[in-house]
Design an enzyme around this catalytic site. Structure first.
Site, PDB file in Angstrom:
ATOM      1  N   TYR A  55       0.858  -1.190   0.000  1.00 24.63           N
ATOM      2  CA  TYR A  55       0.000   0.000   0.000  1.00 24.63           C
ATOM      3  C   TYR A  55       0.895   1.241   0.000  1.00 24.63           C
ATOM      4  O   TYR A  55       1.897   1.276   0.721  1.00 24.63           O
ATOM      5  CB  TYR A  55      -0.894  -0.024   1.256  1.00 24.63           C
ATOM      6  CG  TYR A  55      -2.088   0.887   1.168  1.00 24.63           C
ATOM      7  CD1 TYR A  55      -3.114   0.614   0.263  1.00 24.63           C
ATOM      8  CD2 TYR A  55      -2.206   2.007   1.984  1.00 24.63           C
ATOM      9  CE1 TYR A  55      -4.223   1.446   0.179  1.00 24.63           C
ATOM     10  CE2 TYR A  55      -3.309   2.841   1.907  1.00 24.63           C
ATOM     11  CZ  TYR A  55      -4.318   2.558   1.000  1.00 24.63           C
ATOM     12  OH  TYR A  55      -5.405   3.377   0.918  1.00 24.63           O
ATOM     13  N   ASN A 137     -15.854   4.566   4.568  1.00 21.79           N
ATOM     14  CA  ASN A 137     -16.745   4.351   3.422  1.00 21.79           C
ATOM     15  C   ASN A 137     -17.768   5.470   3.197  1.00 21.79           C
ATOM     16  O   ASN A 137     -17.963   5.886   2.049  1.00 21.79           O
ATOM     17  CB  ASN A 137     -17.436   2.986   3.537  1.00 21.79           C
ATOM     18  CG  ASN A 137     -16.469   1.847   3.230  1.00 21.79           C
ATOM     19  OD1 ASN A 137     -15.415   2.069   2.643  1.00 21.79           O
ATOM     20  ND2 ASN A 137     -16.819   0.642   3.617  1.00 21.79           N
ATOM     21  N   SER A 164     -21.300  -3.278  -2.868  1.00 24.17           N
ATOM     22  CA  SER A 164     -20.252  -3.075  -1.853  1.00 24.17           C
ATOM     23  C   SER A 164     -20.763  -2.069  -0.823  1.00 24.17           C
ATOM     24  O   SER A 164     -21.773  -1.388  -1.055  1.00 24.17           O
ATOM     25  CB  SER A 164     -18.987  -2.529  -2.512  1.00 24.17           C
ATOM     26  OG  SER A 164     -19.242  -1.232  -3.033  1.00 24.17           O
ATOM     27  N   ALA A 165     -20.048  -1.967   0.293  1.00 20.77           N
ATOM     28  CA  ALA A 165     -20.439  -0.993   1.321  1.00 20.77           C
ATOM     29  C   ALA A 165     -20.412   0.420   0.741  1.00 20.77           C
ATOM     30  O   ALA A 165     -21.362   1.199   0.915  1.00 20.77           O
ATOM     31  CB  ALA A 165     -19.502  -1.105   2.522  1.00 20.77           C
ATOM     32  N   ARG A 186     -22.503  -8.345  -9.792  1.00 22.63           N
ATOM     33  CA  ARG A 186     -22.213  -9.656 -10.380  1.00 22.63           C
ATOM     34  C   ARG A 186     -23.455 -10.532 -10.230  1.00 22.63           C
ATOM     35  O   ARG A 186     -24.150 -10.466  -9.205  1.00 22.63           O
ATOM     36  CB  ARG A 186     -21.017 -10.297  -9.674  1.00 22.63           C
ATOM     37  CG  ARG A 186     -19.751  -9.539  -9.966  1.00 22.63           C
ATOM     38  CD  ARG A 186     -18.528 -10.366  -9.698  1.00 22.63           C
ATOM     39  NE  ARG A 186     -18.218 -10.487  -8.284  1.00 22.63           N
ATOM     40  CZ  ARG A 186     -17.109 -11.068  -7.852  1.00 22.63           C
ATOM     41  NH1 ARG A 186     -16.247 -11.591  -8.699  1.00 22.63           N
ATOM     42  NH2 ARG A 186     -16.856 -11.135  -6.558  1.00 22.63           N
ATOM     43  N   ARG A 188     -25.805 -13.715  -9.568  1.00 27.98           N
ATOM     44  CA  ARG A 188     -25.767 -14.665  -8.453  1.00 27.98           C
ATOM     45  C   ARG A 188     -27.128 -15.351  -8.349  1.00 27.98           C
ATOM     46  O   ARG A 188     -28.103 -14.866  -8.932  1.00 27.98           O
ATOM     47  CB  ARG A 188     -25.438 -13.944  -7.142  1.00 27.98           C
ATOM     48  CG  ARG A 188     -26.505 -12.929  -6.735  1.00 27.98           C
ATOM     49  CD  ARG A 188     -25.968 -11.902  -5.779  1.00 27.98           C
ATOM     50  NE  ARG A 188     -24.967 -11.073  -6.415  1.00 27.98           N
ATOM     51  CZ  ARG A 188     -23.815 -10.680  -5.818  1.00 27.98           C
ATOM     52  NH1 ARG A 188     -23.572 -11.005  -4.579  1.00 27.98           N
ATOM     53  NH2 ARG A 188     -22.953  -9.932  -6.469  1.00 27.98           N
ATOM     54  N   TYR A 258     -11.810   4.198  -7.801  1.00 27.14           N
ATOM     55  CA  TYR A 258     -11.426   4.266  -6.380  1.00 27.14           C
ATOM     56  C   TYR A 258     -11.090   2.891  -5.816  1.00 27.14           C
ATOM     57  O   TYR A 258     -10.597   2.775  -4.695  1.00 27.14           O
ATOM     58  CB  TYR A 258     -12.530   4.929  -5.549  1.00 27.14           C
ATOM     59  CG  TYR A 258     -13.784   4.098  -5.409  1.00 27.14           C
ATOM     60  CD1 TYR A 258     -14.752   4.079  -6.408  1.00 27.14           C
ATOM     61  CD2 TYR A 258     -13.987   3.312  -4.273  1.00 27.14           C
ATOM     62  CE1 TYR A 258     -15.889   3.301  -6.288  1.00 27.14           C
ATOM     63  CE2 TYR A 258     -15.131   2.535  -4.147  1.00 27.14           C
ATOM     64  CZ  TYR A 258     -16.070   2.540  -5.148  1.00 27.14           C
ATOM     65  OH  TYR A 258     -17.193   1.757  -5.029  1.00 27.14           O
ATOM     66  N   TRP A 286      -8.576   8.925  -3.903  1.00 24.81           N
ATOM     67  CA  TRP A 286      -7.956   8.266  -2.753  1.00 24.81           C
ATOM     68  C   TRP A 286      -8.251   9.108  -1.504  1.00 24.81           C
ATOM     69  O   TRP A 286      -7.748  10.233  -1.372  1.00 24.81           O
ATOM     70  CB  TRP A 286      -6.451   8.134  -2.971  1.00 24.81           C
ATOM     71  CG  TRP A 286      -5.757   7.264  -1.968  1.00 24.81           C
ATOM     72  CD1 TRP A 286      -6.324   6.312  -1.181  1.00 24.81           C
ATOM     73  CD2 TRP A 286      -4.368   7.265  -1.654  1.00 24.81           C
ATOM     74  NE1 TRP A 286      -5.376   5.702  -0.401  1.00 24.81           N
ATOM     75  CE2 TRP A 286      -4.159   6.278  -0.671  1.00 24.81           C
ATOM     76  CE3 TRP A 286      -3.268   7.996  -2.108  1.00 24.81           C
ATOM     77  CZ2 TRP A 286      -2.906   6.016  -0.123  1.00 24.81           C
ATOM     78  CZ3 TRP A 286      -2.032   7.727  -1.564  1.00 24.81           C
ATOM     79  CH2 TRP A 286      -1.847   6.745  -0.588  1.00 24.81           C
TER      80      TRP A 286
HETATM   81  N1  LIG Z   1      -9.873   4.922  -2.878  1.00 18.66           N
HETATM   82  C1  LIG Z   1     -10.288   5.057  -1.626  1.00 18.66           C
HETATM   83  O1  LIG Z   1     -10.002   6.030  -0.944  1.00 18.66           O
HETATM   84  C2  LIG Z   1     -11.177   3.995  -1.046  1.00 18.66           C
HETATM   85  C3  LIG Z   1     -11.923   4.235   0.106  1.00 18.66           C
HETATM   86  C4  LIG Z   1     -12.760   3.226   0.584  1.00 18.66           C
HETATM   87  C5  LIG Z   1     -12.803   1.999  -0.070  1.00 18.66           C
HETATM   88  N2  LIG Z   1     -12.003   1.810  -1.156  1.00 18.66           N
HETATM   89  C6  LIG Z   1     -11.991   0.533  -1.878  1.00 18.66           C
HETATM   90  O2  LIG Z   1     -13.290   0.268  -2.315  1.00 18.66           O
HETATM   91  C7  LIG Z   1     -13.438  -1.127  -2.449  1.00 18.66           C
HETATM   92  C8  LIG Z   1     -14.749  -1.535  -1.809  1.00 18.66           C
HETATM   93  O3  LIG Z   1     -14.648  -1.364  -0.421  1.00 18.66           O
HETATM   94  P1  LIG Z   1     -15.874  -1.818   0.496  1.00 18.66           P
HETATM   95  O4  LIG Z   1     -15.468  -1.641   1.910  1.00 18.66           O
HETATM   96  O5  LIG Z   1     -17.103  -1.152   0.010  1.00 18.66           O
HETATM   97  O6  LIG Z   1     -15.899  -3.366   0.113  1.00 18.66           O
HETATM   98  P2  LIG Z   1     -16.983  -4.516   0.345  1.00 18.66           P
HETATM   99  O7  LIG Z   1     -18.200  -4.005   1.012  1.00 18.66           O
HETATM  100  O8  LIG Z   1     -16.265  -5.668   0.937  1.00 18.66           O
HETATM  101  O9  LIG Z   1     -17.409  -4.907  -1.166  1.00 18.66           O
HETATM  102  C9  LIG Z   1     -16.543  -5.517  -2.064  1.00 18.66           C
HETATM  103  C10 LIG Z   1     -17.205  -5.466  -3.450  1.00 18.66           C
HETATM  104  O10 LIG Z   1     -16.304  -5.895  -4.440  1.00 18.66           O
HETATM  105  C11 LIG Z   1     -16.958  -6.833  -5.293  1.00 18.66           C
HETATM  106  N3  LIG Z   1     -15.945  -7.748  -5.821  1.00 18.66           N
HETATM  107  C12 LIG Z   1     -15.109  -8.523  -5.115  1.00 18.66           C
HETATM  108  N4  LIG Z   1     -14.272  -9.185  -5.946  1.00 18.66           N
HETATM  109  C13 LIG Z   1     -14.612  -8.814  -7.207  1.00 18.66           C
HETATM  110  C14 LIG Z   1     -14.148  -9.166  -8.507  1.00 18.66           C
HETATM  111  N5  LIG Z   1     -13.138 -10.028  -8.674  1.00 18.66           N
HETATM  112  N6  LIG Z   1     -14.753  -8.603  -9.565  1.00 18.66           N
HETATM  113  C15 LIG Z   1     -15.776  -7.746  -9.406  1.00 18.66           C
HETATM  114  N7  LIG Z   1     -16.261  -7.377  -8.214  1.00 18.66           N
HETATM  115  C16 LIG Z   1     -15.690  -7.907  -7.126  1.00 18.66           C
HETATM  116  C17 LIG Z   1     -17.960  -7.519  -4.401  1.00 18.66           C
HETATM  117  O11 LIG Z   1     -18.977  -8.064  -5.196  1.00 18.66           O
HETATM  118  P3  LIG Z   1     -19.617  -9.511  -4.900  1.00 18.66           P
HETATM  119  O12 LIG Z   1     -20.646  -9.292  -3.831  1.00 18.66           O
HETATM  120  O13 LIG Z   1     -20.208  -9.899  -6.199  1.00 18.66           O
HETATM  121  O14 LIG Z   1     -18.508 -10.416  -4.433  1.00 18.66           O
HETATM  122  C18 LIG Z   1     -18.463  -6.311  -3.577  1.00 18.66           C
HETATM  123  O15 LIG Z   1     -19.393  -5.571  -4.303  1.00 18.66           O
HETATM  124  C19 LIG Z   1     -12.187  -1.775  -1.847  1.00 18.66           C
HETATM  125  O16 LIG Z   1     -11.299  -2.095  -2.893  1.00 18.66           O
HETATM  126  C20 LIG Z   1     -11.613  -0.661  -1.011  1.00 18.66           C
HETATM  127  O17 LIG Z   1     -10.210  -0.782  -0.874  1.00 18.66           O
HETATM  128  C21 LIG Z   1     -11.205   2.775  -1.661  1.00 18.66           C
END
Ligand SMILES: NC(=O)c1ccc[n+]([C@@H]2O[C@H](COP(=O)([O-])OP(=O)(O)OC[C@H]3O[C@@H](n4cnc5c(N)ncnc54)[C@H](OP(=O)(O)O)[C@@H]3O)[C@@H](O)[C@H]2O)c1
Length: 356
Positions: A55, A137, A164-165, A186, A188, A258, A286
Site C-alpha cells: 500500500y 466508506n 459493496s459498502a 455480479r 448470483r 477508487y 484516494w
Molecule cells: N480509494 C479510496 O479512498 C477507497 C476508500 C474506501 C474503499 N475503497 C476501496 O473500495 C473497495 C470496496 O470497499 P468496500 O469496503 O465497500 O468493500 P466490500 O463491502 O467488501 O465490497 C466488495 C465489493 O467488491 C466486489 N468484488 C469482489 N471481488 C470482485 C471481482 N473479482 N470482480 C468484481 N467485483 C468484485 C464484491 O462483489 P460480490 O458481492 O459480487 O462479491 C463487492 O461488491 C475496496 O477495494 C476498497 O479498498 C477505496
C-alpha cells in the site's frame, strides 16, 4: 498507569508471519492529551495491504510503545471512548466517542494515549455501527459524488460493485440528492433479493455484469436516461467492467476509479474517440490523500454524513463484529492476535473487532 495491548509489525509480509502482540503501559494524559479505549476496530482491505507492504501509505515505525524494534500498530479505522483527559483539554469529556483525525493512527490496539487533536469527537446520537464505520466508506461515497462533477437533480451516476459498502452508500446519498443511479452487480443465485435490497436503498436501476458488457443493452439505458445525462461513472472493479461503464457516460462525463477489486486486469480501455468527441475524463480518488491534503474536508464531510444519519436518510451498511474480551486475554496476548488474524482472514464482507 493503564495496561494496554497492540497488534504490531516491524517488518512487512503476510499478516500471519509479521503481526504480533505487544503489551505496554500508558501514563495518565497530560495537558492536551487524551487516553482513549478502543470500542471497535474495523478491518479494511487497505489495512492488510499496508502490513504486506504494497500500500502506498505506510505508517511510521518507531519504538514509542517500547517494542524492541521500530514497529507500527496495524489498522486505520476505529471507534474509541475517552477514558481520561489532560488538564488543558476542553473539547472532550470522559465517555465521549471519537475517531482518528488522520489515517495511520494504528487502531488495532486496546488503548491510545494521544494528542486530543489526533481524534475527532462524534455526536452521541450515532449508533455503534454508524460511529464505528463513519470514517472511511461514507466519506468516500460522499466525496465521490461531490468532488469531480457537479450533479444536479435528475442526473445519473453509474457504478460497479453496486452491492459493496461504498456502493450502497453512494446509492443512498445519490437518492438524498435527487440523483438517479445504476448499480452494476455480479450475477448470483439470489439476484432478485439483491435487486430488491439495492432498490430499497434507492438504486434507480440494478443491472448485471452481463448487461453492462452487452452493447445492445445501451438502448435500454438510453431509454431510462431520456434527455438527462449520465455524468459520473464510479469504478471499484477495473478491467472490462470499468471499460463498459465508460461507454454509458454522456458527453463530458467523468469516470472515477477508487477500487480495483478485479486484480486480474488493472486497466480501463477508453477510446480516443471517447476522449476527443465525448470529452470523457478519467481520474482516480484516494481518501487518504484527500484527508492529508485537506484535513478540514474530513470534518466537513463527517458533518454531512452525521446529518444524514440523524435524519435517518442513510443506513450504515452492516458488518460482522467479532468479540474480543481484553480482560480475559492471557498474559502473552495470544488471544488478541488469534482473534485479529481470524478477522483479517475472513473474506466474507466487512469485519471488525469489538472490544469488551
Ligand atoms: N480509494 C479510496 O479512498 C477507497 C476508500 C474506501 C474503499 N475503497 C476501496 O473500495 C473497495 C470496496 O470497499 P468496500 O469496503 O465497500 O468493500 P466490500 O463491502 O467488501 O465490497 C466488495 C465489493 O467488491 C466486489 N468484488 C469482489 N471481488 C470482485 C471481482 N473479482 N470482480 C468484481 N467485483 C468484485 C464484491 O462483489 P460480490 O458481492 O459480487 O462479491 C463487492 O461488491 C475496496 O477495494 C476498497 O479498498 C477505496
Amino acid at each position: 498507569m493503564t495496561s494496554a495491548k497492540a497488534i504490531v509489525y516491524s517488518e512487512h509480509g503476510q499478516v500471519s508471519d509479521v503481526l504480533h502482540t505487544h503489551s505496554y503501559t500508558l501514563a495518565d494524559p497530560q495537558s492536551n492529551e487524551v487516553l482513549i479505549l478502543t470500542v471497535v476496530a474495523p478491518v479494511n482491505p487497505a489495512d492488510i495491504l499496508q502490513v504486506i507492504g504494497t500500500y502506498p501509505a505506510r505508517p511510521e515505525k518507531n519504538t514509542k510503545l517500547g517494542t524492541a524494534k521500530p514497529s507500527a500498530v496495524g489498522g486505520n479505522e476505529g471507534l474509541f471512548k475517552v477514558l481520561k483527559v489532560g488538564s488543558a483539554v476542553k473539547h472532550f469529556k470522559t465517555g465521549d466517542w471519537c475517531i482518528p483525525r488522520v489515517p495511520g493512527l494504528g487502531t488495532w490496539r486496546s488503548h491510545i494515549l494521544c494528542d486530543s487533536h489526533d481524534v475527532i469527537p462524534l455526536p452521541s446520537f450515532l449508533s455503534l455501527d454508524q460511529a464505528a464505520t463513519i470514517g472511511v466508506n461514507p466519506l468516500t461515497a460522499y466525496q465521490l459524488l461531490t468532488q469531480f462533477v457537479y450533479l444536479k437533480k435528475g442526473d445519473w451516476v453509474i457504478q460497479n460493485a453496486g452491492n459493496s459498502a461504498v456502493g450502497k452508500l453512494v446509492t443512498q446519498i445519490a437518492r438524498v440528492k435527487g440523483i438517479n443511479s445504476i448499480s452494476v452487480v455480479r450475477n448470483r443465485d439470489n439476484l432478485t433479493e439483491l435487486v430488491e435490497e439495492l432498490t430499497a436503498l434507492g438504486a434507480t436501476k440494478v443491472i448485471t455484469d452481463e448487461q453492462n458488457y452487452d452493447e445492445s443493452f445501451q438502448a435500454t439505458i438510453s431509454e431510462w436516461v431520456g434527455d438527462s445525462k449520465v455524468r459520473l461513472a464510479l469504478n471499484c472493479v477495473s478491467g472490462k467492467s470499468a471499460s463498459a461503464l465508460v461507454k454509458k457516460l454522456s458527453k463530458g462525463g467523468f469516470v472515477v476509479t477508487y477500487g480495483l477489486m478485479d486484480q486480474s486486469d488493472l486497466n480501463i480501455n477508453i477510446s480516443i474517440t471517447d476522449y476527443v468527441f465525448k470529452q470523457i475524463t478519467s481520474t482516480g480518488y484516494w481518501l487518504t490523500a484527500n484527508i492529508a491534503a485537506n484535513p478540514q474536508l474530513k470534518i466537513d464531510t463527517l458533518d454531512e454524513i452525521c446529518k444524514y444519519y440523524e435524519k435517518g436518510l442513510v443506513v450504515s451498511p452492516p458488518f460482522k463484529k467479532v468479540l474480543y474480551k481484553l480482560a480475559e486475554d492471557d498474559a502473552k496476548g495470544s488471544t488478541f492476535l488469534e482473534t485479529m488474524l481470524r478477522v483479517v482472514g475472513d473474506k466474507s464482507g466487512k469485519q471488525a473487532l469489538l472490544f469488551e
